[in-house]
Motif scaffolding. Structure first.
Motif, PDB file in Angstrom:
ATOM      1  N   THR A  69       0.832  -1.203   0.000  1.00  0.00           N
ATOM      2  CA  THR A  69       0.000   0.000   0.000  1.00  0.00           C
ATOM      3  C   THR A  69       0.869   1.256   0.000  1.00  0.00           C
ATOM      4  O   THR A  69       0.515   2.264  -0.628  1.00  0.00           O
ATOM      5  CB  THR A  69      -0.946   0.006   1.205  1.00  0.00           C
ATOM      6  OG1 THR A  69      -0.185  -0.068   2.428  1.00  0.00           O
ATOM      7  CG2 THR A  69      -1.912  -1.165   1.151  1.00  0.00           C
ATOM      8  N   ALA A  94      -7.075   8.712  -2.935  1.00  0.00           N
ATOM      9  CA  ALA A  94      -7.745   8.243  -1.720  1.00  0.00           C
ATOM     10  C   ALA A  94      -8.795   7.181  -2.023  1.00  0.00           C
ATOM     11  O   ALA A  94      -8.869   6.150  -1.349  1.00  0.00           O
ATOM     12  CB  ALA A  94      -8.370   9.425  -0.989  1.00  0.00           C
ATOM     13  N   SER A  95      -9.621   7.406  -3.055  1.00  0.00           N
ATOM     14  CA  SER A  95     -10.673   6.440  -3.389  1.00  0.00           C
ATOM     15  C   SER A  95     -10.082   5.129  -3.885  1.00  0.00           C
ATOM     16  O   SER A  95     -10.551   4.041  -3.513  1.00  0.00           O
ATOM     17  CB  SER A  95     -11.608   7.025  -4.449  1.00  0.00           C
ATOM     18  OG  SER A  95     -12.261   8.177  -3.975  1.00  0.00           O
ATOM     19  N   GLN A  98      -8.780   3.042  -1.049  1.00  0.00           N
ATOM     20  CA  GLN A  98      -9.865   2.379  -0.325  1.00  0.00           C
ATOM     21  C   GLN A  98     -10.299   1.110  -1.050  1.00  0.00           C
ATOM     22  O   GLN A  98     -10.498   0.063  -0.431  1.00  0.00           O
ATOM     23  CB  GLN A  98     -11.058   3.335  -0.178  1.00  0.00           C
ATOM     24  CG  GLN A  98     -10.854   4.473   0.793  1.00  0.00           C
ATOM     25  CD  GLN A  98     -11.004   4.045   2.236  1.00  0.00           C
ATOM     26  OE1 GLN A  98     -11.350   2.896   2.527  1.00  0.00           O
ATOM     27  NE2 GLN A  98     -10.746   4.949   3.159  1.00  0.00           N
ATOM     28  N   SER A 102      -9.900  -2.878   0.191  1.00  0.00           N
ATOM     29  CA  SER A 102     -11.021  -3.826   0.261  1.00  0.00           C
ATOM     30  C   SER A 102     -10.743  -5.064  -0.575  1.00  0.00           C
ATOM     31  O   SER A 102     -11.054  -6.191  -0.167  1.00  0.00           O
ATOM     32  CB  SER A 102     -12.303  -3.148  -0.217  1.00  0.00           C
ATOM     33  OG  SER A 102     -12.632  -2.041   0.586  1.00  0.00           O
ATOM     34  N   ASN A 150     -10.842  -2.682   8.418  1.00  0.00           N
ATOM     35  CA  ASN A 150      -9.836  -3.075   7.436  1.00  0.00           C
ATOM     36  C   ASN A 150      -8.514  -2.400   7.799  1.00  0.00           C
ATOM     37  O   ASN A 150      -8.374  -1.185   7.625  1.00  0.00           O
ATOM     38  CB  ASN A 150     -10.261  -2.669   6.025  1.00  0.00           C
ATOM     39  CG  ASN A 150      -9.356  -3.249   4.948  1.00  0.00           C
ATOM     40  OD1 ASN A 150      -8.273  -3.751   5.231  1.00  0.00           O
ATOM     41  ND2 ASN A 150      -9.808  -3.179   3.713  1.00  0.00           N
ATOM     42  N   ALA A 153      -6.851  -0.161   5.045  1.00  0.00           N
ATOM     43  CA  ALA A 153      -7.479   1.053   4.544  1.00  0.00           C
ATOM     44  C   ALA A 153      -6.677   2.276   4.984  1.00  0.00           C
ATOM     45  O   ALA A 153      -6.142   2.313   6.093  1.00  0.00           O
ATOM     46  CB  ALA A 153      -8.920   1.155   5.042  1.00  0.00           C
ATOM     47  N   ARG A 155      -5.682   5.700   6.580  1.00  0.00           N
ATOM     48  CA  ARG A 155      -6.197   6.394   7.753  1.00  0.00           C
ATOM     49  C   ARG A 155      -6.496   7.854   7.472  1.00  0.00           C
ATOM     50  O   ARG A 155      -7.313   8.457   8.151  1.00  0.00           O
ATOM     51  CB  ARG A 155      -5.189   6.287   8.896  1.00  0.00           C
ATOM     52  CG  ARG A 155      -4.916   4.858   9.344  1.00  0.00           C
ATOM     53  CD  ARG A 155      -3.947   4.823  10.507  1.00  0.00           C
ATOM     54  NE  ARG A 155      -3.686   3.457  10.933  1.00  0.00           N
ATOM     55  CZ  ARG A 155      -2.876   3.127  11.944  1.00  0.00           C
ATOM     56  NH1 ARG A 155      -2.241   4.087  12.617  1.00  0.00           N
ATOM     57  NH2 ARG A 155      -2.694   1.856  12.261  1.00  0.00           N
ATOM     58  N   ARG A 157      -8.276  10.218   5.482  1.00  0.00           N
ATOM     59  CA  ARG A 157      -9.357  10.317   4.515  1.00  0.00           C
ATOM     60  C   ARG A 157      -9.557  11.766   4.101  1.00  0.00           C
ATOM     61  O   ARG A 157      -9.444  12.684   4.910  1.00  0.00           O
ATOM     62  CB  ARG A 157     -10.659   9.757   5.109  1.00  0.00           C
ATOM     63  CG  ARG A 157     -10.572   8.270   5.434  1.00  0.00           C
ATOM     64  CD  ARG A 157     -11.906   7.746   5.902  1.00  0.00           C
ATOM     65  NE  ARG A 157     -11.852   6.319   6.184  1.00  0.00           N
ATOM     66  CZ  ARG A 157     -12.888   5.610   6.610  1.00  0.00           C
ATOM     67  NH1 ARG A 157     -14.056   6.188   6.789  1.00  0.00           N
ATOM     68  NH2 ARG A 157     -12.762   4.310   6.849  1.00  0.00           N
TER      69      ARG A 157
END
Length: 220
Positions: A69, A94-95, A98, A102, A150, A153, A155, A157
């Motif tokens: 990541t 950012a999107s 995410q 997932s 998750n 993900a 942190r 945002r």
């Protein structure tokens, strides 16, 4: 792969054309949905990185996933090595981070459910106390004691404008006809989605005349 019904199914194959069985078994759970295509593109990027790092599902750790990541654009408090996405590619936003989180969590939990890498399953199956927003979204939110979390993900945002809200000054530019005014008003003042409203406004198609129907049956 094009399905008989006209849709498409997505999987991941190796350079020799053989199907990646691990990825295919995970993506099969989303067959016929747009999520399958999205996850396939994110997962193939991760599988390529994993091949470069000489990692397998049995050997990958939560730290390796954090490194990935970080290599694609997330902020991680650890060295992650060489960036994976290089120009002209851009780091994930950012999107995208995410969605990638997932996808990775779902993929590895799917493999762990088959008895592979139980240590990774423990690291991925974590939970946290529910927020008020979590309770509001749940049917029995008042009795919730924890919600899945998750760990992959991001942190940090980024707060975004609500997708249903128009930009300031944009509404007058959209009201060119009475139909436009009706569409903008219904979307603004109701809970309708664009797809639902499109179905309501679809042009009416009258039934064919009896002689036309007879002609069709004669052709068949």
């Amino acid at each position: 792969m094009k399905r008989a019904g006209g849709g498409w199914s997505y999987t991941i194959v190796w350079p020799d054309g053989s199907v990646d069985e691990e990825a295919d078994s995970f993506l099969l759970g989303y067959d016929g949905r747009g999520t399958q295509k999205t996850y396939a593109y994110f997962l193939v990027d991760h599988m390529r990185w994993r091949a470069r790092e000489s990692l397998t599902t049995e050997a990958v750790s939560i730290r390796d996933l954090f490194r990935y990541t970080g290599a694609v654009g997330a902020r991680v408090a650890m060295p992650f090595g060489e960036p994976w996405r290089k120009p002209p590619q851009r780091p994930y936003g950012a999107s995208a981070l995410q969605i990638a989180a997932s996808c990775l969590r779902g993929f590895y939990l799917h493999q762990c459910g088959l008895g592979v890498n139980p240590e990774l399953r423990v690291a991925l199956e974590v939970s946290e106390l529910p927020t008020q927003a979590d309770r509001d979204r749940a049917l029995s939110g008042h009795v919730m004691t924890s919600v899945p979390k998750n760990p992959l993900a991001p942190r940090h945002r980024v707060s975004r404008r609500h997708p249903k809200m128009l930009l300031e000054g944009a509404r007058p530019e959209l009201l060119n006809t009475a139909r436009d005014e009706m569409v903008v008003t219904w979307l603004s003042d109701s809970s309708l989605r664009i797809g639902g409203l499109t179905g309501l406004l679809a042009p009416y198609r009258p039934a064919p005349e009896p002689d036309a129907v007879d002609g069709i049956w004669s052709l068949l």
